[in-house]
Scaffold this motif. Structure first.
Motif, mmCIF file in Angstrom:
data_model
loop_
_atom_site.group_PDB
_atom_site.id
_atom_site.type_symbol
_atom_site.label_atom_id
_atom_site.label_comp_id
_atom_site.label_asym_id
_atom_site.label_seq_id
_atom_site.Cartn_x
_atom_site.Cartn_y
_atom_site.Cartn_z
ATOM 1 N N SER A 23 -2.366 -0.586 0.896
ATOM 2 C CA SER A 23 -1.914 0.401 1.963
ATOM 3 C C SER A 23 -2.889 1.494 2.107
ATOM 4 C CB SER A 23 -0.547 0.539 1.392
ATOM 5 O OG SER A 23 -0.714 1.409 0.065
ATOM 6 N N GLU A 67 -1.151 -2.271 4.741
ATOM 7 C CA GLU A 67 0.159 -1.471 5.108
ATOM 8 C C GLU A 67 -0.118 -0.030 5.408
ATOM 9 O OE1 GLU A 67 3.915 -0.558 1.904
ATOM 10 O OE2 GLU A 67 3.611 -2.768 2.753
ATOM 11 N N GLY A 101 -2.993 1.457 -3.244
ATOM 12 C CA GLY A 101 -3.045 2.191 -1.854
ATOM 13 C C GLY A 101 -3.914 3.535 -2.009
#
Length: 293
Positions: free
Chosen positions: A33, A62, A4
Motif C-alpha cells: 500500500s 492499495e 505499506g
C-alpha cells in the motif's frame, strides 16, 4: 505481514516529478500500500488530490488515507470524493479516518474543533448511507458515483485513546495504531484496546490491525529523524517535541528491521512506515530490508 509506505507529504518543495517517482517506485516494489496524511497549514499538498494522482499512476498497490481528518469536512462531500477515488483506483482504496489534533487546521477551513468525536460517528453513518445510494434528503437524487467496493471502502480508525477506540468500535473495520519508534508494547496495547472494544460492542468480526512508525534510511539519518519529529510535534510545545525527538532511533537498517519485527510481533497484519525524508533511497533501501527479512 504486508508493508505499506507513507508519502513524504510533510516535506517542502516537492514537484510533480518527485511525487510521480515515489508513486512508481512504491508500485514497482514489494509493497502492499501507499498512504498520505492530511494537513491544512504548512507546505503540504492536498491529500485527496495527491492520492488521486497516485491512483492514476499506479496499477497494483492499495491507496490509503492516513489520516483523513473527517470532522474538518462535510460528510456528503467527503463521501462523493471517496467514492470517486474508489472508482478511479479500481477499488483499491482504504480510508483511515481520525479526529486530528491541530485546532488551527480546523479554524483555517472554518470547521469546529469541539465536538469532533461525536461528529465523526455521525459522518461515517452518513457516508455509508450515501454510498448505499440513499439520497441526502427527501426529494433529491442520490449522490454518485457508486463505489467499486460494495458498501464503500473499508474504514479504519486512527483513534489512540480508550474512549475514541470505544466509539470507533461501533463502526470501524479496523484500527491504525501508531508508535513513533515502532515499539512492540505500545502497539500491542493499542491493538488490545481495540480488540476489547470490538468485543464489548458486540461486533461479530475482529478489527483489522495496521501499525506504523517513523523511520529513515538516508545518510545522516539520525539527525534528519530528530529534526523531522521535533518540527512535527512542536505544536505540542518545545519540551514534548524535544522529548519525542530524543526517543526516536529508527534510522538505519538494523533499527528499521527491528521496528518491522516489533510491528509484526505486536499483532499487526500490515505495517505502514512513514519516511522522514523525500529521498528515493528510503524506498530502495527499505526494499533491501524487506527482501532479506
Amino acid at each position: 505481514m504486508k508493508i505499506g509506505l507513507c508519502l513524504p507529504y510533510m516535506k517542502q518543495g516537492l514537484t510533480r516529478d518527485d511525487y510521480h517517482a515515489w508513486f512508481r517506485h512504491i508500485d514497482q516494489g514489494p509493497f502492499h500500500s501507499l498512504s498520505c496524511g492530511e494537513r491544512i497549514l504548512g507546505p503540504t499538498y492536498d491529500m485527496r488530490i495527491l492520492l488521486a494522482s497516485a491512483a492514476a499512476v499506479t496499477e497494483r498497490i492499495e491507496i490509503n488515507t492516513t489520516l483523513y481528518v473527517l470532522p474538518m469536512h462535510n460528510a456528503v462531500r467527503a463521501a462523493k470524493e471517496i467514492a470517486t477515488l474508489d472508482v478511479m483506483s479500481g477499488g483499491r482504496l482504504t480510508v483511515t479516518v481520525g479526529y486530528g489534533g491541530r485546532p488551527l487546521d480546523y479554524k483555517a477551513v472554518g470547521a469546529t474543533y469541539g465536538g469532533r468525536h461525536a461528529k465523526m460517528d455521525e459522518q461515517v453513518a452518513t457516508m455509508r448511507s450515501i454510498w448505499a445510494q440513499n439520497p441526502p434528503f427527501e426529494g433529491v437524487d442520490p449522490v454518485g458515483p457508486v463505489p467499486v467496493q460494495e458498501g464503500g471502502p473499508r474504514i479504519l480508525t486512527g483513534a489512540m485513546g480508550p474512549k475514541g477506540i470505544a466509539r470507533s468500535a461501533q463502526w470501524a473495520d479496523g484500527i491504525f495504531a501508531f508508535s513513533g519508534n515502532g515499539e512492540k508494547d505500545e502497539l500491542a496495547n493499542t491493538l488490545g484496546m481495540a480488540d476489547k472494544a470490538w468485543a464489548d460492542a458486540g461486533r461479530d468480526t475482529v478489527p483489522y490491525h495496521m501499525g506504523g512508525c517513523w523511520f529513515t534510511l538516508a545518510e545522516g539519518g539520525q539527525q534528519k529523524l530528530y529534526d523531522y519529529v521535533y518540527n512535527y510535534l512542536l505544536i505540542a510545545g518545545e519540551d514534548i517535541a524535544k522529548w519525542m525527538a530524543d526517543s526516536q532511533h529508527r534510522s538505519g537498517p538494523d533499527a528499521v528491521r527491528e521496528a518491522l519485527d516489533n510491528i509484526e510481533a505486536a499483532g499487526c497484519e500490515e505495517a505502514m512506515l512513514s519516511p522522514v525524508t523525500a529521498e528515493l533511497c528510503e524506498i530502495d533501501r527499505l526494499v533491501d530490508i524487506i527482501e532479506t527479512r
